[in-house]
Write a protein that holds these residues in place. Structure first.
Motif, PDB file in Angstrom:
ATOM      1  N   SER A 127       0.787  -1.228   0.000  1.00  0.00           N
ATOM      2  CA  SER A 127       0.000   0.000   0.000  1.00  0.00           C
ATOM      3  C   SER A 127       0.823   1.284   0.000  1.00  0.00           C
ATOM      4  O   SER A 127       0.248   2.366  -0.114  1.00  0.00           O
ATOM      5  N   GLY A 128       2.136   1.210   0.118  1.00  0.00           N
ATOM      6  CA  GLY A 128       2.946   2.419   0.210  1.00  0.00           C
ATOM      7  C   GLY A 128       2.884   3.286  -1.042  1.00  0.00           C
ATOM      8  O   GLY A 128       2.932   2.785  -2.162  1.00  0.00           O
ATOM      9  N   ALA A 129       2.794   4.589  -0.841  1.00  0.00           N
ATOM     10  CA  ALA A 129       2.765   5.521  -1.972  1.00  0.00           C
ATOM     11  C   ALA A 129       4.042   5.424  -2.799  1.00  0.00           C
ATOM     12  O   ALA A 129       4.033   5.693  -3.999  1.00  0.00           O
ATOM     13  N   ASP A 130       5.151   5.016  -2.176  1.00  0.00           N
ATOM     14  CA  ASP A 130       6.421   4.891  -2.893  1.00  0.00           C
ATOM     15  C   ASP A 130       6.495   3.632  -3.758  1.00  0.00           C
ATOM     16  O   ASP A 130       7.476   3.404  -4.448  1.00  0.00           O
ATOM     17  N   LEU A 131       5.442   2.825  -3.751  1.00  0.00           N
ATOM     18  CA  LEU A 131       5.380   1.616  -4.589  1.00  0.00           C
ATOM     19  C   LEU A 131       4.528   1.820  -5.835  1.00  0.00           C
ATOM     20  O   LEU A 131       4.494   0.969  -6.713  1.00  0.00           O
ATOM     21  N   VAL A 132       3.842   2.944  -5.916  1.00  0.00           N
ATOM     22  CA  VAL A 132       3.001   3.233  -7.077  1.00  0.00           C
ATOM     23  C   VAL A 132       3.905   3.342  -8.302  1.00  0.00           C
ATOM     24  O   VAL A 132       4.893   4.094  -8.283  1.00  0.00           O
ATOM     25  N   PRO A 133       3.615   2.601  -9.361  1.00  0.00           N
ATOM     26  CA  PRO A 133       4.484   2.628 -10.544  1.00  0.00           C
ATOM     27  C   PRO A 133       4.634   4.029 -11.132  1.00  0.00           C
ATOM     28  O   PRO A 133       3.652   4.763 -11.275  1.00  0.00           O
ATOM     29  N   ILE A 134       5.885   4.374 -11.449  1.00  0.00           N
ATOM     30  CA  ILE A 134       6.177   5.658 -12.091  1.00  0.00           C
ATOM     31  C   ILE A 134       6.547   5.466 -13.559  1.00  0.00           C
ATOM     32  O   ILE A 134       6.810   6.431 -14.260  1.00  0.00           O
ATOM     33  N   HIS A 135       6.582   4.225 -13.994  1.00  0.00           N
ATOM     34  CA  HIS A 135       6.984   3.920 -15.369  1.00  0.00           C
ATOM     35  C   HIS A 135       6.375   2.574 -15.763  1.00  0.00           C
ATOM     36  O   HIS A 135       6.155   1.715 -14.920  1.00  0.00           O
TER      37      HIS A 135
END
Length: 158
Positions: A127-135
């Protein structure tokens, strides 16, 4: 001592065998493992370059139209199964780790990337926001019925 991350464009450098950067990313610790629980792991360091991949190789490897990856500075293998079994996907370039008991895809080691890739779905908490795909890699190979991941590689939340 806190470790710093190596995000794209953050001006990374190597000191004492560790990669550092100016982005200010703080180190964290996460746990995860395979479906049967024989292989467990703990990651240390910030999540680096979370992305999806829809290349034919990842599709076959995962048995799914998309794989979700993220890199970590350090991964410690725990549990009675120890380290995953490694399959060399590209000789001297890349290998993928899986549980020999349940078949869960867990990790990737690539010769040109300093972090260890972890299949995000193997983490206990995704659930971490830093795991949301950026690419999203290999967008042209995506199945037509699945909406694409927005390209946010230069996002400050990545």
């Amino acid at each position: 001592m806190s470790r710093r991350c190596r995000r794209p464009g953050a001006g990374g450098s190597r000191r004492g065998g560790r990669r550092t950067c100016r982005c200010g990313g703080e180190a964290g610790e996460r746990t995860g493992g395979c479906l049967c629980g024989r292989i467990r792991f703990t990651t240390r360091g910030p999540a680096v370059f979370p992305h999806t991949c829809v290349c034919r190789h990842c599709q076959r490897l995962g048995g799914t139209p998309v794989m979700w990856w993220v890199g970590f500075e350090t991964v410690t293998w725990t549990g009675e199964g120890g380290e995953p079994t490694w399959y060399e996907t590209f000789e001297d370039e890349a290998k993928r780790g899986f549980c020999p008991t349940c078949g869960s895809r867990l990790a990737a080691i690539d010769s040109d990337i300093p972090e260890i890739g972890i299949n995000v779905t193997a983490l206990d908490d995704t659930s971490g926001a830093d795991l949301v795909p950026i690419h999203a890699s290999f967008r042209d190979n995506a199945v037509h019925w699945l909406p694409p991941v927005p390209e946010t590689e230069h996002s400050t939340t990545g």
